[in-house]
Design a protein around this motif. Structure first.
Motif, PDB file in Angstrom:
ATOM      1  N   GLY C  41      42.434  37.821  47.427  1.00  0.00           N
ATOM      2  CA  GLY C  41      42.034  36.542  48.015  1.00  0.00           C
ATOM      3  C   GLY C  41      42.106  36.519  49.529  1.00  0.00           C
ATOM      4  N   VAL C  42      41.900  37.669  50.153  1.00  0.00           N
ATOM      5  CA  VAL C  42      41.887  37.707  51.622  1.00  0.00           C
ATOM      6  C   VAL C  42      40.586  38.354  52.097  1.00  0.00           C
ATOM      7  CG1 VAL C  42      44.385  37.901  51.746  1.00  0.00           C
ATOM      8  CG2 VAL C  42      42.986  39.979  51.737  1.00  0.00           C
ATOM      9  N   GLY C  43      40.386  38.345  53.380  1.00  0.00           N
ATOM     10  CA  GLY C  43      39.195  38.982  53.936  1.00  0.00           C
ATOM     11  C   GLY C  43      39.390  40.475  54.077  1.00  0.00           C
ATOM     12  N   LYS C  44      38.259  41.187  54.189  1.00  0.00           N
ATOM     13  CA  LYS C  44      38.342  42.636  54.327  1.00  0.00           C
ATOM     14  C   LYS C  44      39.164  43.025  55.553  1.00  0.00           C
ATOM     15  CE  LYS C  44      34.055  43.291  54.038  1.00  0.00           C
ATOM     16  NZ  LYS C  44      32.890  43.760  54.785  1.00  0.00           N
ATOM     17  N   GLY C  45      38.903  42.326  56.636  1.00  0.00           N
ATOM     18  CA  GLY C  45      39.591  42.644  57.874  1.00  0.00           C
ATOM     19  C   GLY C  45      41.099  42.530  57.757  1.00  0.00           C
ATOM     20  N   THR C  46      41.522  41.593  56.927  1.00  0.00           N
ATOM     21  CA  THR C  46      42.955  41.351  56.782  1.00  0.00           C
ATOM     22  C   THR C  46      43.692  42.572  56.229  1.00  0.00           C
ATOM     23  OG1 THR C  46      42.413  39.052  56.382  1.00  0.00           O
ATOM     24  CG2 THR C  46      44.636  39.751  55.817  1.00  0.00           C
ATOM     25  N   LEU C  47      43.022  43.280  55.349  1.00  0.00           N
ATOM     26  CA  LEU C  47      43.666  44.471  54.784  1.00  0.00           C
ATOM     27  C   LEU C  47      44.111  45.408  55.893  1.00  0.00           C
ATOM     28  CD1 LEU C  47      41.281  45.375  51.806  1.00  0.00           C
ATOM     29  CD2 LEU C  47      43.373  44.000  51.770  1.00  0.00           C
ATOM     30  N   TYR C  48      43.293  45.476  56.929  1.00  0.00           N
ATOM     31  CA  TYR C  48      43.588  46.415  58.009  1.00  0.00           C
ATOM     32  C   TYR C  48      44.685  45.914  58.936  1.00  0.00           C
ATOM     33  CZ  TYR C  48      39.793  49.243  56.364  1.00  0.00           C
ATOM     34  OH  TYR C  48      39.003  50.036  55.583  1.00  0.00           O
ATOM     35  N   GLU C  49      45.107  44.663  58.732  1.00  0.00           N
ATOM     36  CA  GLU C  49      46.270  44.172  59.450  1.00  0.00           C
ATOM     37  C   GLU C  49      47.534  44.743  58.823  1.00  0.00           C
ATOM     38  OE1 GLU C  49      46.476  41.876  62.039  1.00  0.00           O
ATOM     39  OE2 GLU C  49      44.286  42.009  62.268  1.00  0.00           O
ATOM     40  N   TYR C  50      47.406  45.121  57.552  1.00  0.00           N
ATOM     41  CA  TYR C  50      48.590  45.580  56.826  1.00  0.00           C
ATOM     42  C   TYR C  50      48.578  47.071  56.546  1.00  0.00           C
ATOM     43  CZ  TYR C  50      49.494  40.649  56.272  1.00  0.00           C
ATOM     44  OH  TYR C  50      49.756  39.327  56.542  1.00  0.00           O
ATOM     45  N   PHE C  51      47.406  47.664  56.528  1.00  0.00           N
ATOM     46  CA  PHE C  51      47.282  49.104  56.285  1.00  0.00           C
ATOM     47  C   PHE C  51      46.247  49.690  57.219  1.00  0.00           C
ATOM     48  CE2 PHE C  51      48.253  46.765  52.510  1.00  0.00           C
ATOM     49  CZ  PHE C  51      49.478  47.318  52.174  1.00  0.00           C
ATOM     50  N   SER C  52      46.551  50.835  57.715  1.00  0.00           N
ATOM     51  CA  SER C  52      45.661  51.386  58.739  1.00  0.00           C
ATOM     52  C   SER C  52      44.382  51.962  58.142  1.00  0.00           C
ATOM     53  CB  SER C  52      46.389  52.445  59.546  1.00  0.00           C
ATOM     54  OG  SER C  52      46.806  53.482  58.683  1.00  0.00           O
ATOM     55  N   SER C  53      44.389  52.278  56.857  1.00  0.00           N
ATOM     56  CA  SER C  53      43.193  52.862  56.257  1.00  0.00           C
ATOM     57  C   SER C  53      43.257  52.754  54.741  1.00  0.00           C
ATOM     58  CB  SER C  53      43.056  54.335  56.638  1.00  0.00           C
ATOM     59  OG  SER C  53      44.058  55.083  55.981  1.00  0.00           O
ATOM     60  N   LYS C  54      42.138  53.035  54.131  1.00  0.00           N
ATOM     61  CA  LYS C  54      42.062  53.023  52.682  1.00  0.00           C
ATOM     62  C   LYS C  54      43.058  54.035  52.095  1.00  0.00           C
ATOM     63  CE  LYS C  54      38.582  53.496  49.048  1.00  0.00           C
ATOM     64  NZ  LYS C  54      37.283  54.041  48.634  1.00  0.00           N
ATOM     65  N   GLU C  55      43.059  55.191  52.668  1.00  0.00           N
ATOM     66  CA  GLU C  55      43.926  56.256  52.181  1.00  0.00           C
ATOM     67  C   GLU C  55      45.393  55.828  52.216  1.00  0.00           C
ATOM     68  OE1 GLU C  55      44.628  60.668  53.902  1.00  0.00           O
ATOM     69  OE2 GLU C  55      42.588  60.193  53.235  1.00  0.00           O
ATOM     70  N   GLN C  56      45.760  55.219  53.341  1.00  0.00           N
ATOM     71  CA  GLN C  56      47.146  54.820  53.499  1.00  0.00           C
ATOM     72  C   GLN C  56      47.516  53.744  52.497  1.00  0.00           C
ATOM     73  OE1 GLN C  56      49.787  52.433  55.228  1.00  0.00           O
ATOM     74  NE2 GLN C  56      49.149  53.042  57.290  1.00  0.00           N
ATOM     75  N   LEU C  57      46.554  52.918  52.138  1.00  0.00           N
ATOM     76  CA  LEU C  57      46.811  51.871  51.160  1.00  0.00           C
ATOM     77  C   LEU C  57      47.140  52.503  49.808  1.00  0.00           C
ATOM     78  CD1 LEU C  57      44.644  48.671  50.893  1.00  0.00           C
ATOM     79  CD2 LEU C  57      45.894  49.589  48.965  1.00  0.00           C
ATOM     80  N   VAL C  58      46.382  53.513  49.444  1.00  0.00           N
ATOM     81  CA  VAL C  58      46.637  54.204  48.179  1.00  0.00           C
ATOM     82  C   VAL C  58      48.023  54.851  48.213  1.00  0.00           C
ATOM     83  CG1 VAL C  58      45.908  56.080  46.680  1.00  0.00           C
ATOM     84  CG2 VAL C  58      44.196  54.638  47.769  1.00  0.00           C
ATOM     85  N   GLU C  59      48.274  55.548  49.293  1.00  0.00           N
ATOM     86  CA  GLU C  59      49.582  56.190  49.431  1.00  0.00           C
ATOM     87  C   GLU C  59      50.716  55.195  49.288  1.00  0.00           C
ATOM     88  OE1 GLU C  59      49.901  58.175  53.113  1.00  0.00           O
ATOM     89  OE2 GLU C  59      48.913  59.995  52.450  1.00  0.00           O
ATOM     90  N   GLY C  60      50.557  54.084  49.986  1.00  0.00           N
ATOM     91  CA  GLY C  60      51.595  53.071  49.948  1.00  0.00           C
ATOM     92  C   GLY C  60      51.843  52.571  48.533  1.00  0.00           C
ATOM     93  N   CYS C  61      50.775  52.344  47.802  1.00  0.00           N
ATOM     94  CA  CYS C  61      50.919  51.855  46.433  1.00  0.00           C
ATOM     95  C   CYS C  61      51.653  52.865  45.568  1.00  0.00           C
ATOM     96  CB  CYS C  61      49.541  51.583  45.831  1.00  0.00           C
ATOM     97  SG  CYS C  61      48.846  50.034  46.376  1.00  0.00           S
ATOM     98  N   PHE C  62      51.298  54.097  45.730  1.00  0.00           N
ATOM     99  CA  PHE C  62      51.939  55.127  44.931  1.00  0.00           C
ATOM    100  C   PHE C  62      53.414  55.244  45.300  1.00  0.00           C
ATOM    101  CE2 PHE C  62      47.922  57.715  43.769  1.00  0.00           C
ATOM    102  CZ  PHE C  62      47.597  56.719  42.872  1.00  0.00           C
ATOM    103  N   GLY C  63      53.703  55.120  46.579  1.00  0.00           N
ATOM    104  CA  GLY C  63      55.089  55.144  47.016  1.00  0.00           C
ATOM    105  C   GLY C  63      55.882  54.049  46.333  1.00  0.00           C
ATOM    106  N   ILE C  64      55.309  52.859  46.322  1.00  0.00           N
ATOM    107  CA  ILE C  64      55.979  51.726  45.688  1.00  0.00           C
ATOM    108  C   ILE C  64      56.182  51.967  44.198  1.00  0.00           C
ATOM    109  CG2 ILE C  64      55.581  49.348  44.950  1.00  0.00           C
ATOM    110  CD1 ILE C  64      54.615  48.696  47.674  1.00  0.00           C
ATOM    111  N   LEU C  65      55.151  52.517  43.553  1.00  0.00           N
ATOM    112  CA  LEU C  65      55.244  52.789  42.121  1.00  0.00           C
ATOM    113  C   LEU C  65      56.429  53.707  41.825  1.00  0.00           C
ATOM    114  CD1 LEU C  65      53.845  52.425  39.357  1.00  0.00           C
ATOM    115  CD2 LEU C  65      52.549  54.495  39.834  1.00  0.00           C
ATOM    116  N   LEU C  66      56.534  54.755  42.608  1.00  0.00           N
ATOM    117  CA  LEU C  66      57.644  55.701  42.387  1.00  0.00           C
ATOM    118  C   LEU C  66      58.997  55.055  42.672  1.00  0.00           C
ATOM    119  CD1 LEU C  66      56.253  59.082  43.748  1.00  0.00           C
ATOM    120  CD2 LEU C  66      56.300  58.197  41.412  1.00  0.00           C
ATOM    121  N   GLU C  67      59.060  54.258  43.731  1.00  0.00           N
ATOM    122  CA  GLU C  67      60.312  53.569  44.052  1.00  0.00           C
ATOM    123  C   GLU C  67      60.709  52.633  42.917  1.00  0.00           C
ATOM    124  OE1 GLU C  67      60.152  51.568  47.830  1.00  0.00           O
ATOM    125  OE2 GLU C  67      59.650  53.460  48.849  1.00  0.00           O
TER     126      GLU C  67
END
Lengths: 201, 201, 201, 201
Positions: C41-67
């Motif tokens: 429910g946010v804009g595309k641009g907003t994602l980049y306020e929280y993650f520097s790239s698509k790749e990093q977003l995936v990485e972050g999610c996986f990190g959280i999953l493992l944690e």
DNA sequence: AATGAATGAGCTTTCATTCAT
DNA sequence: CATGAATGAAAGCTCATTCAT
């Protein structure tokens, strides 16, 4: 909320106009999306914000062209009541519309050909048939009124309207080909005279 | 003497015929060389033994179509002398030509559109304009003769011939679109009557 | 103190959660950033306020999953001391974690595959190898303790821990593929029995 | 008739081999068609002479990989009758297959992950599930025979076969990640011993 | 801080044409 | 002569990312 206020309709309109220029120059079969993008001064991707595909862009442009024609015609004929005069006005207004912007004339036959259904697959522009039916109905109504008023001979209104539509398309086609000129202001009158008055004594 | 040459011409002819079928089915803008090769039952490479390019193949086909039309017309009109009758025959013969093979009608407007010169680049089929001039000249000569004989009113022969050519194209166009039928045998006569006799009383 | 920071973390969390849903539905290779933006429910641009790239977003999610997995496991195993019981708990807890949220299971093997280093370029998710080493060390410590206490045969602890980790991944993989079900509550016990007790008489 | 005699099957095979190399290097999600074309020493267009699309190329390669595996396994196990020995051979042959060509191991988990069905859309490789069912059936038949002969405890054959398949995949996965080595020739035996003999005293 | 319109690099795919056989 | 396997230029379209507002 919506920081960048963009008039999407206006831009779409602008892209259409650019597309018309490109169609006029290259035809609707050889143009590239990048041609339109460059003419409109936008990126390739931007076109796809406004039209879902190349095909749809062509369709959309043709739709607008026909709408413009209808509107143009309506504004010129609404006040006229005399059938013969109405018919004469239809003919001259028809020419005027294409004289006004050369692009339109250049595109005209691509538009026509795009409406022809080939046995394999849909025609590129499906709206044409319907539009033609409307034109012919309108012309037929003029003829019928003329016959009713006794101004016209008791001719077959449907046949006559088909003939008139055909005649105008043909003339415009010759003009597009460069074989005939529609520039002369006297042409509509002459044409009307012959069409209405016939050839034999 | 040289049976090879005869064979070559025959095969070229066959390729043309196959091409016409393909054009009728897919239009001249969407067909692939392989379509024609398969329809003609030859290999892709073989096409290039007979035509130097795709474009030239289209041109050649259209040239043949026009030549066929001319020959057909000549054979039907040569014996007629009465101008009005000649004109009527021209109209009905014109319809007959396209009624005979539906393929021709389906292709007709692609042919027309391909003759339109767009500002960027040559038209696909350069021969069209010239062919049109010939048709109009021929029709004009009929009108002039009619005027000379006093059968026709003293109309502008060039204008009338342009109108007639336009009228026929338009009718055929409607037929191709599926809006009008040219199947009726009575159509040519009706059309001629109105064209010659006019509409107003 | 700084309510903004709390908001940021919360939103980041929400984006992660949305991303997980999208991954589960489309896989990590076919999803689009707009999918996540819309789900969150946010804009595309907003994602980049929280993650520097698509790749990093995936990485972050996986990190959280493992944690999450680690935390979940720790909370369930901390009180158990008996090695066999600990191992059984590890197995059942492992299943529970993925049974709880189907999304996780759907993503699991994308996560795995993304951790494989291809010879050209880095793996998408670099943290996986390290995480695996930790898991295996932990399992090895259980085995060693079991051997020390004389509960287990004097097996190679490293091999056994590798085997157990492999076994669980494999079962989960089958489940993700839809070949095996992990729904049965009895499964962990059966599995443990066979793994601990062997097959031959 | 057919002047250029080409062994289409051989070339297709060659493209597959090139594709495998590329997959191993870049993974099945980041490779470009041009990568495979260049590796195979052919033009981009040539790929499409042998495969209808990128997706189909991946599918085809995976299909071949599984077929190779099946053939490899069959040739090694056909002569063995003793269930325990058969199982041991299955394990070691499984490792051998991937040890033989490193490319296969690198691709393995992409293959696995590509078989996972995500809720939106088909899995990339639909054949995997079916293949897995076959493997598990085969392993189950070994177990059942072992139980019948009294060599194995009366275990649940389906569960055990699922476990064994899972175990092998997991080990191979660790190997692909670089966490575990499958190079040791002794590994299969050790693994079999623990799997068959269990851990507890 | 949040947005979404704009962008263009980069991809897959097509198909006219060539040329070895 | 005939062929069709091979080719690569060329084009449509996508989508991560940017940035003006």
């Amino acid at each position: 909320m919506s920081p960048k206020i963009i008039d999407k309709d206006k831009k779409r309109e602008e892209i259409f106009r650019s597309a018309m220029k490109v169609f006029a120059q290259k035809g609707i079969h050889d143009f590239k999306m990048i041609d339109i993008a460059e003419t409109a001064g936008v990126g390739k991707g931007t076109l796809y914000e406004y039209f879902s595909s190349k095909e749809q862009l062509v369709e959309g442009c043709f739709g607008i062209l026909l709408e413009d024609f209808d509107a143009h015609m309506k504004s010129r004929l609404s006040d006229i009541v005399d059938p013969a005069e109405k018919m004469k006005q239809y003919i001259s207004t028809s020419f005027d519309f294409f004289r006004l912007e050369k692009d339109r004339l250049d595109i005209l036959f691509d538009l026509y050909a795009s409406g022809i259904p080939h046995s394999g697959g849909r025609p590129l522009f499906e709206g044409l048939t319907e539009s033609y039916r409307r034109v012919k109905e309108y012309l037929a109504s003029i003829v019928k009124e003329g016959v009713r008023q006794g101004v016209f001979r008791p001719v077959d209104a449907n046949l006559v309207s088909a003939m008139l539509a055909a005649l105008l398309d043909g003339i415009l086609f010759h003009a597009a080909m460069g074989v005939t000129s529609i520039e002369s202001e006297a042409l509509p009158k002459k044409l009307t005279d012959i069409f209405l008055g016939g050839i034999v004594k």
